[in-house]
Design a protein around this motif. Sequence first.
Motif, PDB file in Angstrom:
ATOM      1  N   GLU A 190       0.810  -1.207   0.000  1.00 23.95           N
ATOM      2  CA  GLU A 190       0.000   0.000   0.000  1.00 23.95           C
ATOM      3  C   GLU A 190       0.852   1.270   0.000  1.00 23.95           C
ATOM      4  OE1 GLU A 190      -2.549  -0.305   3.348  1.00 23.95           O
ATOM      5  OE2 GLU A 190      -3.681  -2.024   2.561  1.00 23.95           O
ATOM      6  N   GLN A 191       2.012   1.243   0.648  1.00 31.63           N
ATOM      7  CA  GLN A 191       2.833   2.442   0.728  1.00 31.63           C
ATOM      8  C   GLN A 191       3.548   2.753  -0.583  1.00 31.63           C
ATOM      9  OE1 GLN A 191       3.182  -0.265   2.562  1.00 31.63           O
ATOM     10  NE2 GLN A 191       2.673   0.243   4.705  1.00 31.63           N
ATOM     11  N   ALA A 192       3.513   1.825  -1.530  1.00 29.25           N
ATOM     12  CA  ALA A 192       4.293   1.995  -2.756  1.00 29.25           C
ATOM     13  C   ALA A 192       3.785   3.160  -3.596  1.00 29.25           C
ATOM     14  CB  ALA A 192       4.256   0.706  -3.580  1.00 29.25           C
ATOM     15  N   GLU A 193       2.497   3.386  -3.626  1.00 29.87           N
ATOM     16  CA  GLU A 193       1.951   4.474  -4.441  1.00 29.87           C
ATOM     17  C   GLU A 193       2.467   5.828  -3.959  1.00 29.87           C
ATOM     18  OE1 GLU A 193      -2.340   6.138  -6.120  1.00 29.87           O
ATOM     19  OE2 GLU A 193      -2.266   4.493  -4.664  1.00 29.87           O
ATOM     20  N   GLU A 194       2.477   6.021  -2.650  1.00 27.95           N
ATOM     21  CA  GLU A 194       2.984   7.279  -2.108  1.00 27.95           C
ATOM     22  C   GLU A 194       4.477   7.424  -2.365  1.00 27.95           C
ATOM     23  OE1 GLU A 194       3.268   9.638   2.189  1.00 27.95           O
ATOM     24  OE2 GLU A 194       2.073   7.802   1.991  1.00 27.95           O
ATOM     25  N   SER A 195       5.230   6.337  -2.215  1.00 26.72           N
ATOM     26  CA  SER A 195       6.670   6.386  -2.484  1.00 26.72           C
ATOM     27  C   SER A 195       6.949   6.698  -3.946  1.00 26.72           C
ATOM     28  CB  SER A 195       7.317   5.052  -2.110  1.00 26.72           C
ATOM     29  OG  SER A 195       7.166   4.777  -0.732  1.00 26.72           O
ATOM     30  N   SER A 196       6.164   6.093  -4.829  1.00 30.39           N
ATOM     31  CA  SER A 196       6.340   6.345  -6.254  1.00 30.39           C
ATOM     32  C   SER A 196       6.034   7.802  -6.593  1.00 30.39           C
ATOM     33  CB  SER A 196       5.433   5.415  -7.065  1.00 30.39           C
ATOM     34  OG  SER A 196       5.526   5.692  -8.443  1.00 30.39           O
ATOM     35  N   LYS A 197       4.961   8.340  -6.025  1.00 36.48           N
ATOM     36  CA  LYS A 197       4.606   9.735  -6.294  1.00 36.48           C
ATOM     37  C   LYS A 197       5.677  10.689  -5.780  1.00 36.48           C
ATOM     38  CE  LYS A 197      -0.438   9.281  -6.450  1.00 36.48           C
ATOM     39  NZ  LYS A 197      -1.726   9.659  -5.788  1.00 36.48           N
ATOM     40  N   SER A 198       6.185  10.434  -4.586  1.00 37.00           N
ATOM     41  CA  SER A 198       7.215  11.318  -4.031  1.00 37.00           C
ATOM     42  C   SER A 198       8.492  11.265  -4.863  1.00 37.00           C
ATOM     43  CB  SER A 198       7.509  10.939  -2.581  1.00 37.00           C
ATOM     44  OG  SER A 198       8.076   9.639  -2.492  1.00 37.00           O
ATOM     45  N   THR A 199       8.836  10.072  -5.373  1.00 39.02           N
ATOM     46  CA  THR A 199      10.022   9.949  -6.212  1.00 39.02           C
ATOM     47  C   THR A 199       9.836  10.683  -7.532  1.00 39.02           C
ATOM     48  OG1 THR A 199      10.515   7.788  -5.235  1.00 39.02           O
ATOM     49  CG2 THR A 199      11.596   8.324  -7.318  1.00 39.02           C
ATOM     50  N   ARG A 200       8.657  10.559  -8.132  1.00 45.10           N
ATOM     51  CA  ARG A 200       8.396  11.280  -9.383  1.00 45.10           C
ATOM     52  C   ARG A 200       8.407  12.786  -9.156  1.00 45.10           C
ATOM     53  NH1 ARG A 200       4.252   7.373  -9.839  1.00 45.10           N
ATOM     54  NH2 ARG A 200       2.640   8.986  -9.711  1.00 45.10           N
ATOM     55  N   SER A 201       7.887  13.211  -8.024  1.00 49.16           N
ATOM     56  CA  SER A 201       7.905  14.639  -7.703  1.00 49.16           C
ATOM     57  C   SER A 201       9.338  15.138  -7.530  1.00 49.16           C
ATOM     58  CB  SER A 201       7.097  14.884  -6.429  1.00 49.16           C
ATOM     59  OG  SER A 201       7.108  16.230  -6.075  1.00 49.16           O
ATOM     60  N   LEU A 202      10.169  14.339  -6.865  1.00 48.86           N
ATOM     61  CA  LEU A 202      11.573  14.713  -6.692  1.00 48.86           C
ATOM     62  C   LEU A 202      12.290  14.749  -8.043  1.00 48.86           C
ATOM     63  CD1 LEU A 202      13.836  15.362  -4.691  1.00 48.86           C
ATOM     64  CD2 LEU A 202      14.307  12.906  -4.554  1.00 48.86           C
ATOM     65  N   ALA A 203      11.968  13.812  -8.924  1.00 49.89           N
ATOM     66  CA  ALA A 203      12.578  13.806 -10.253  1.00 49.89           C
ATOM     67  C   ALA A 203      12.182  15.057 -11.036  1.00 49.89           C
ATOM     68  CB  ALA A 203      12.165  12.550 -11.016  1.00 49.89           C
ATOM     69  N   ALA A 204      10.930  15.488 -10.898  1.00 43.96           N
ATOM     70  CA  ALA A 204      10.493  16.713 -11.567  1.00 43.96           C
ATOM     71  C   ALA A 204      11.244  17.927 -11.026  1.00 43.96           C
ATOM     72  CB  ALA A 204       8.989  16.899 -11.382  1.00 43.96           C
ATOM     73  N   THR A 205      11.446  17.959  -9.699  1.00 48.51           N
ATOM     74  CA  THR A 205      12.219  19.048  -9.100  1.00 48.51           C
ATOM     75  C   THR A 205      13.655  19.034  -9.614  1.00 48.51           C
ATOM     76  OG1 THR A 205      10.870  18.935  -7.096  1.00 48.51           O
ATOM     77  CG2 THR A 205      12.988  20.059  -6.926  1.00 48.51           C
ATOM     78  N   GLY A 206      14.247  17.843  -9.676  1.00 45.00           N
ATOM     79  CA  GLY A 206      15.601  17.724 -10.196  1.00 45.00           C
ATOM     80  C   GLY A 206      15.708  18.175 -11.642  1.00 45.00           C
ATOM     81  N   ALA A 207      14.676  17.890 -12.445  1.00 41.49           N
ATOM     82  CA  ALA A 207      14.692  18.310 -13.846  1.00 41.49           C
ATOM     83  C   ALA A 207      14.670  19.832 -13.962  1.00 41.49           C
ATOM     84  CB  ALA A 207      13.492  17.712 -14.578  1.00 41.49           C
ATOM     85  N   VAL A 208      13.908  20.492 -13.095  1.00 41.69           N
ATOM     86  CA  VAL A 208      13.879  21.960 -13.108  1.00 41.69           C
ATOM     87  C   VAL A 208      15.237  22.526 -12.719  1.00 41.69           C
ATOM     88  CG1 VAL A 208      12.851  23.988 -12.022  1.00 41.69           C
ATOM     89  CG2 VAL A 208      11.397  22.069 -12.662  1.00 41.69           C
ATOM     90  N   VAL A 209      15.852  21.959 -11.673  1.00 46.27           N
ATOM     91  CA  VAL A 209      17.176  22.422 -11.246  1.00 46.27           C
ATOM     92  C   VAL A 209      18.196  22.190 -12.359  1.00 46.27           C
ATOM     93  CG1 VAL A 209      19.047  22.052  -9.590  1.00 46.27           C
ATOM     94  CG2 VAL A 209      16.674  22.082  -8.804  1.00 46.27           C
ATOM     95  N   TRP A 210      18.100  21.018 -13.021  1.00 47.07           N
ATOM     96  CA  TRP A 210      19.024  20.743 -14.121  1.00 47.07           C
ATOM     97  C   TRP A 210      18.840  21.752 -15.249  1.00 47.07           C
ATOM     98  CZ3 TRP A 210      17.571  19.791 -19.144  1.00 47.07           C
ATOM     99  CH2 TRP A 210      18.630  19.562 -20.023  1.00 47.07           C
ATOM    100  N   MET A 211      17.602  22.128 -15.558  1.00 46.46           N
ATOM    101  CA  MET A 211      17.356  23.093 -16.625  1.00 46.46           C
ATOM    102  C   MET A 211      17.994  24.438 -16.300  1.00 46.46           C
ATOM    103  SD  MET A 211      16.133  23.778 -19.557  1.00 46.46           S
ATOM    104  CE  MET A 211      15.111  22.344 -19.902  1.00 46.46           C
ATOM    105  N   LEU A 212      17.860  24.862 -15.055  1.00 45.97           N
ATOM    106  CA  LEU A 212      18.503  26.119 -14.655  1.00 45.97           C
ATOM    107  C   LEU A 212      20.018  26.003 -14.755  1.00 45.97           C
ATOM    108  CD1 LEU A 212      16.304  26.968 -11.532  1.00 45.97           C
ATOM    109  CD2 LEU A 212      16.169  28.006 -13.807  1.00 45.97           C
ATOM    110  N   LEU A 213      20.552  24.852 -14.342  1.00 44.47           N
ATOM    111  CA  LEU A 213      21.993  24.631 -14.438  1.00 44.47           C
ATOM    112  C   LEU A 213      22.447  24.618 -15.891  1.00 44.47           C
ATOM    113  CD1 LEU A 213      24.692  23.924 -13.081  1.00 44.47           C
ATOM    114  CD2 LEU A 213      23.999  21.516 -13.172  1.00 44.47           C
TER     115      LEU A 213
END
Length: 258
Positions: free
Chosen positions: A147-170
Amino acid sequence: MQEEAVDFPKAYRWSRLGFFLMALGLVPTCILEVAVLVGRFSEPRLLRWIARSGLLEITDTLVPWATLAGATLLWTAWELPSWRRRAGLLMTMCLVDVACWFVALGDPNGMGEHAFFRNQLGAALGWAQFALIASLSGDVLVHLGVEQAEESSKSTRSLAATGAVVWMLLFVETTDLQAGWPLQRAPAITLHARLLWLANTVIHTICLIQVSALVVAAFRRLNDVGRLEDEDPKALREMDDFDDYVGAALKDDRRSES
């Protein structure tokens, strides 16, 4: 596609092998990246040892091939259209990684005129690959009753999106956009670029750890299903009403296609 046509044991076996190959590529890279991060901040001798050991070259070869093989097996595992769209996109990105690996063989020192663009392309695709792998792993784990996997997956995808924004600025800070094609690194690295690089490195490491954990968890859960099938094939049908869940998903996909 009919619900009766789904071969669940076969899908489990292919998925298990696919996630195993994913883990084979991601886990060593995860350990090495953590070691590199520790070396950068506290132990420079560790960085020198890693550079001399040849581990970076090994992981640079292992990751694209292992993830491509894993993505291909995951694509073949399930006939769900939504699954195949995501797995197919992941497989395409892994093919680009393999193509870049072949190109890098002719430019091992990264001195070619397209080396900077090739590195930036790999970095950009990496964030999307993180999100796709987390999505596929999370789906399998949720389907298998974690049951906890859905929340973990969403948080990881959210972190990946944040990383993509930081990479774009870099990317904007470190690229000489006025130099035209092929893209070239900016002649001077600003303080903003250094701070963005630090944030990008830390986020990438955390995201890699989370994705690796999801992949390993999916493999272990599927391995448990495989042992259950070997011990009692009938028990596979009773596990967490998984067939009912997939049957509903198949019907939803058929309605969306129509």
